[in-house]
Design an enzyme around this catalytic site. Structure first.
Site, PDB file in Angstrom:
ATOM      1  N   GLY A  40       0.948  -1.065  -0.116  1.00  0.00           N
ATOM      2  CA  GLY A  40       0.079  -0.023   0.011  1.00  0.00           C
ATOM      3  C   GLY A  40       0.778   1.409  -0.030  1.00  0.00           C
ATOM      4  O   GLY A  40       2.119   1.074  -0.479  1.00  0.00           O
ATOM      5  N   ASN A  41       0.242   2.350   0.434  1.00  0.00           N
ATOM      6  CA  ASN A  41       1.193   3.610   0.601  1.00  0.00           C
ATOM      7  C   ASN A  41       0.510   4.447   1.466  1.00  0.00           C
ATOM      8  O   ASN A  41      -0.704   4.141   2.050  1.00  0.00           O
ATOM      9  CB  ASN A  41       1.057   4.365  -0.811  1.00  0.00           C
ATOM     10  N   TYR A  42       0.993   5.658   1.756  1.00  0.00           N
ATOM     11  CA  TYR A  42       0.699   6.426   2.834  1.00  0.00           C
ATOM     12  C   TYR A  42      -0.531   7.496   2.506  1.00  0.00           C
ATOM     13  O   TYR A  42      -0.781   8.373   3.345  1.00  0.00           O
ATOM     14  CB  TYR A  42       1.968   7.494   3.101  1.00  0.00           C
TER      15      TYR A  42
END
Ligand code: C5P
Length: 402
Positions: free
Chosen positions: A208-210
């Site tokens: 995923g990412n932030y």
């Protein structure tokens, strides 16, 4: 824009209350139907007689009329209002509004109001910059209330600084602009993507990412407030829209997001691609938790995810507007322009990770908007809610050209 609008004007006990008479006059002149509510202290500064004469309606201050027992329904007033304006708003009333201290007619009406609320603070400069006032004002902003910033100048105390209530003409202008914008996207269907995507590795892990989703949710809320019908296709985030009319479709992976976008896009006038879609997904998803001790792996094979914006771009019909985002660390403008062309976008919103306060997980953003003719507008660093307004102003301009 104010013609026929129902305005509840809340007046509190500050010296700037003398300006409320002009405010009522200007609102009535603009065609608005004005109901004044005064706090008990406000009556020390200006008389109900002046305000009821100017508004053409009895002023409300108490929960009921003492001699008749007639009850003044704050609920009915809250529903009647197209907008509520609190001007002047003292530090005390702002604190009560921020914390739900409903001990007078003005604050109870505020708590019942479904309409947009405008707050014009007026106080001494030291009160204005006290952390408690600043915190309460930012709480009101977080509820979606509009703050009409006080001006700098000489105050009643003869000190000079920020705290003068904005002039009545400018308060009326702020309302007028609001109602103009409120209608600007009426009849438009808007698709917004937001948040990250999660690409499953096994039942407990993902790539995923932030992304927090804040920018996309702010755009969806702002578009709904301007009258658009909004579908928000969102990856996993922990926020919810403030506008109840936003239809949220929750997805997890890029593939799921693409499927929902393809379903919604044909009926949409505008699509705004804010999501931080993961570029790759694991080639295989393990249906059992991968264990270090037994099934442990050294690497994960990846496959490229579909590009949702480019897919929609390839299907774009005449009159549809497609907006992309670019989050870049280097060669920002050229990279953004390359994406604009490749994905067949009508504009691209560039935010640089090099600017402090811009990008992921922040409440602020600093953007540039680039267009296919290589023109560009640069904006200041500001809260994402205000950035959303800038983006939708730009989109509205594009709609006008179509
Ligand atoms: O290519 P890049 O990821 O930088 O492009 C960013 C823009 O493209 C954003 O608007 C993003 O929402 C969109 N995008 C997409 N699907 C992808 C990758 C990006 O819709 N797989």
């Amino acid at each position: 824009m104010l013609k026929g609008k129902h305005i509840v004007l809340g007046i509190t006990g500050g010296i700037a209350a003398y300006k409320s008479a002009s405010l009522v006059r200007l609102l009535v002149k603009a065609g608005a139907d004005v109901q004044v509510i005064m706090t008990p202290n406000a009556k020390e500064f200006i008389t109900p007689l002046t305000l009821s004469t100017l508004s053409g309606k009895p002023v409300i201050s108490e929960f009921f009329t003492a001699n008749t027992g007639e009850w003044h329904s704050h609920v009915d007033l809250g529903l009647w209002a197209d907008a509520m304006v609190v001007a002047p708003a003292t530090a005390s009333t702002i604190a009560k509004m921020a914390n739900g201290v409903a001990d007078n007619m003005l604050v109870t009406t505020y708590l019942s109001a479904k309409a947009p609320v405008f707050v014009a603070p007026a106080m001494d400069l030291d009160m204005m910059r006290h952390p408690s006032t600043l915190r309460n004002i930012s709480l009101l902003q977080s509820y979606g209330n509009h703050i009409i910033e006080p001006a700098e100048g000489e105050l009643a105390s003869h000190l000079v600084g920020k705290g003068r209530m904005e002039e009545p003409e400018n308060i009326v202008k702020a309302l007028d602009t609001f109602f103009e914008k409120e209608l600007s996207l009426k009849g438009k269907k808007i698709l917004v993507t937001a948040g990250p995507t999660y690409e499953k590795i096994d039942p407990v892990r993902f790539i995923g990412n932030y992304s927090s989703g804040k920018m996309g949710y702010a755009i969806a809320d702002c578009a709904a407030a301007r009258g658009a019908e909004v579908v928000l296709i969102s990856g996993p985030v922990s926020i919810i829209p403030t506008q109840p009319s936003v239809r949220v479709v929750k997805v997890e992976s890029a593939k799921e997001m693409l499927a929902e976008c393809e379903r919604a896009y044909p009926d949409c006038n505008i699509a705004i691609m804010t999501a931080a879609v993961a570029d790759y997904a694991p080639t295989e998803v393990s249906d059992k938790k991968i264990k270090r001790e037994t099934t442990g792996i050294d690497s994960i094979a990846l496959i490229k995810n579909p590009d949702i914006a480019a897919t929609l771009g390839s299907k774009k019909k005449d009159g549809q507007i497609l907006v992309g985002f670019a989050l870049e660390t280097d060669n920002e403008i050229n990279n953004a322009l390359e994406k604009l062309g490749r994905k067949n976008l009508d504009m691209i919103v560039l935010n640089s990770l090099r600017v402090a306060g811009a990008g992921f997980r922040t409440d602020t953003n600093k953007i540039s908007i680039c267009y296919p003719d290589n023109t560009r507008t640069d904006y200041d660093l500001k809260p994402k809610t205000e950035v959303a307004e800038d983006i939708l102003d730009a989109v509205t301009e594009l709609c006008k050209k179509d």
